[in-house]
Write an enzyme that holds these catalytic residues in place. Structure first.
Site, PDB file in Angstrom:
ATOM      1  N   TYR A 175      -8.534  10.890  87.234  1.00 31.99           N
ATOM      2  CA  TYR A 175      -8.064  10.595  85.885  1.00 31.99           C
ATOM      3  C   TYR A 175      -8.442   9.168  85.480  1.00 31.99           C
ATOM      4  O   TYR A 175      -8.402   8.255  86.300  1.00 31.99           O
ATOM      5  CB  TYR A 175      -6.549  10.748  85.779  1.00 31.99           C
ATOM      6  CG  TYR A 175      -6.024  12.165  85.897  1.00 31.99           C
ATOM      7  CD1 TYR A 175      -6.886  13.266  85.883  1.00 31.99           C
ATOM      8  CD2 TYR A 175      -4.671  12.410  86.031  1.00 31.99           C
ATOM      9  CE1 TYR A 175      -6.398  14.553  85.993  1.00 31.99           C
ATOM     10  CE2 TYR A 175      -4.163  13.700  86.142  1.00 31.99           C
ATOM     11  CZ  TYR A 175      -5.035  14.764  86.129  1.00 31.99           C
ATOM     12  OH  TYR A 175      -4.553  16.041  86.251  1.00 31.99           O
TER      13      TYR A 175
ATOM     14  N   SER B  12      -0.982  22.156  81.480  1.00 34.64           N
ATOM     15  CA  SER B  12      -1.331  22.595  80.126  1.00 34.64           C
ATOM     16  C   SER B  12      -0.342  23.626  79.589  1.00 34.64           C
ATOM     17  O   SER B  12      -0.752  24.667  79.046  1.00 34.64           O
ATOM     18  CB  SER B  12      -2.755  23.166  80.074  1.00 34.64           C
ATOM     19  OG  SER B  12      -3.243  23.188  78.739  1.00 34.64           O
TER      20      SER B  12
ATOM     21  N   LEU C 178       1.257  23.505  76.975  1.00 31.85           N
ATOM     22  CA  LEU C 178       1.072  23.598  75.523  1.00 31.85           C
ATOM     23  C   LEU C 178      -0.352  24.039  75.187  1.00 31.85           C
ATOM     24  O   LEU C 178      -0.771  23.977  74.030  1.00 31.85           O
ATOM     25  CB  LEU C 178       1.384  22.261  74.850  1.00 31.85           C
ATOM     26  CG  LEU C 178       2.803  21.725  75.060  1.00 31.85           C
ATOM     27  CD1 LEU C 178       3.002  20.430  74.260  1.00 31.85           C
ATOM     28  CD2 LEU C 178       3.851  22.758  74.674  1.00 31.85           C
TER      29      LEU C 178
ATOM     30  N   GLY D  66      -3.427  22.812  75.774  1.00 33.17           N
ATOM     31  CA  GLY D  66      -4.287  21.824  75.131  1.00 33.17           C
ATOM     32  C   GLY D  66      -3.789  21.380  73.768  1.00 33.17           C
ATOM     33  O   GLY D  66      -4.589  20.937  72.940  1.00 33.17           O
TER      34      GLY D  66
ATOM     35  N   LEU E  66      -0.047  24.786  71.230  1.00 39.66           N
ATOM     36  CA  LEU E  66       1.337  25.212  71.036  1.00 39.66           C
ATOM     37  C   LEU E  66       2.253  24.036  70.687  1.00 39.66           C
ATOM     38  O   LEU E  66       3.467  24.173  70.661  1.00 39.66           O
ATOM     39  CB  LEU E  66       1.859  25.888  72.316  1.00 39.66           C
ATOM     40  CG  LEU E  66       1.153  27.185  72.709  1.00 39.66           C
ATOM     41  CD1 LEU E  66       1.485  27.551  74.153  1.00 39.66           C
ATOM     42  CD2 LEU E  66       1.546  28.316  71.770  1.00 39.66           C
ATOM     43  N   GLY E  67       1.652  22.898  70.396  1.00 36.22           N
ATOM     44  CA  GLY E  67       2.437  21.688  70.171  1.00 36.22           C
ATOM     45  C   GLY E  67       2.981  21.502  68.781  1.00 36.22           C
ATOM     46  O   GLY E  67       3.737  20.566  68.526  1.00 36.22           O
TER      47      GLY E  67
END
Length: 326
Positions: free
Chosen positions: A53, A215, A217, A219, A222-223
């Site tokens: 990351y 994930s 949501l 990506g 669903l946010g």
């Protein structure tokens, strides 16, 4: 905050896991510090990261941010159940047969040492295989992990993106060596990605493996903002995904308005309601986003709401083989 055991281990973790993938690429260091401080204040003790990351060309930067946050002291490191991962190549500029993705003992040792250095710690509570590597046998894998367990550098081993058969194989091979085996599997799971209900989630439950949903949501779909953003503000691929799921997202938004809850929180609460679930990973970019998410652990979805969600987002029909056989 509410807590649960991580799989069959005696380790207690919060039922929300703080994902740190945005720290560096999307969230600057000071905001990341504020989010992590707020997480501890709220009782979120489970932090997830990965050695890769940090964004293209900056792999490792997220671990470095966390390490500098730990360096401030104040019991920060002692309060955190820290999880990181190994598998992917850390530097595309480094060429060689052992620099590619994989899980050799050679790579595990080198990458663990790098993660500990960046994280400013001498151990991690949970070391996760970021992906399956079927070119490496379990003799090599369990021996490699046991070395670092014996040295006190890792406490527990987890997996990510494993198939159901890989989870069962891992536990069978661990038991043959009188070892604990996997305590967790980090897997993509959401209202829009329910395929794990067929094999992975039942296998994890059967084998005493706690599931951490990445994930949840999908990506950001669903946010709650997917239907609001203009086409010009997102990539063509993202717009195509919104268009493909527009009807479902509109029905979902309507249901959430009836419930008086945000789409993101309902989606997370649905994920957390599955009996195999230890915690969904939340990936806030800002402190405000983090604070909005804390309510999830107190949301209880009724049977009627769960039924309506099944109607909007049909799953595979249950567990295998009942989902597709007589």
């Amino acid at each position: 905050m509410k807590y649960t055991y991580l799989g069959k281990s005696g380790l207690k973790v919060s039922k929300l896991c703080l994902g740190t993938m945005n720290f560096g690429p999307e969230t600057d260091e000071q905001e990341a510090f504020r989010i992590m401080d707020a997480a501890l204040d709220a009782g979120v003790n489970f932090f997830d990261t990965a050695n890769v990351y940090g964004g293209q060309g900056n792999r490792g930067r997220t671990e470095e941010i966390i390490g500098r946050w730990f360096a401030q002291g104040g019991g920060r490191r002692e309060k955190v159940v820290l999880a990181t991962k190994v598998h992917n190549n850390m530097d595309d500029a480094l060429d060689g047969p052992n620099m590619t993705n994989g899980l050799s003992a050679y790579k595990i040792r080198r990458h663990l040492e790098g993660s500990l250095r960046r994280l400013n710690t001498d151990h991690v509570e949970l070391y996760q295989m970021h992906h399956v590597d079927r070119n490496v046998g379990w003799d090599e894998l369990w021996d490699a992990f046991q070395v670092h367990i014996n040295q006190g550098k890792i406490s527990y081993v987890g997996s990510s993106n494993f198939a159901g058969r890989d989870l069962v194989k891992a536990q069978y091979e661990a038991k043959a060596r009188h070892r604990l085996g996997l305590v967790s599997e980090q897997h993509k799971f959401s209202l829009l990605c329910r395929l794990p209900e067929l094999e992975v989630l039942p296998a994890a439950q059967d084998q005493g493996i706690g599931v951490i949903a990445w994930s949840p949501l999908d990506g950001g779909l669903l946010g709650g903002n997917a239907l609001k953003a203009s086409g010009g503000s997102r990539s063509t691929r993202s717009q195509e995904r919104v268009d493909a799921h527009r009807s479902k997202l509109e029905q979902f938004a309507s249901l959430c308005r009836e419930l008086g809850e945000s789409e993101a929180n309902v989606a997370l609460a649905w994920t957390l309601a599955h009996p195999a679930m230890t915690a969904p990973i939340i990936g806030p970019r800002t402190l405000a986003q983090f604070q909005d998410t804390l309510r999830v652990v107190d949301i209880e979805l009724s049977d009627e709401t769960l039924k309506r969600l099944d109607e909007i987002f049909p799953g595979p029909g249950g567990e295998a083989p009942q989902a597709y056989a007589w």
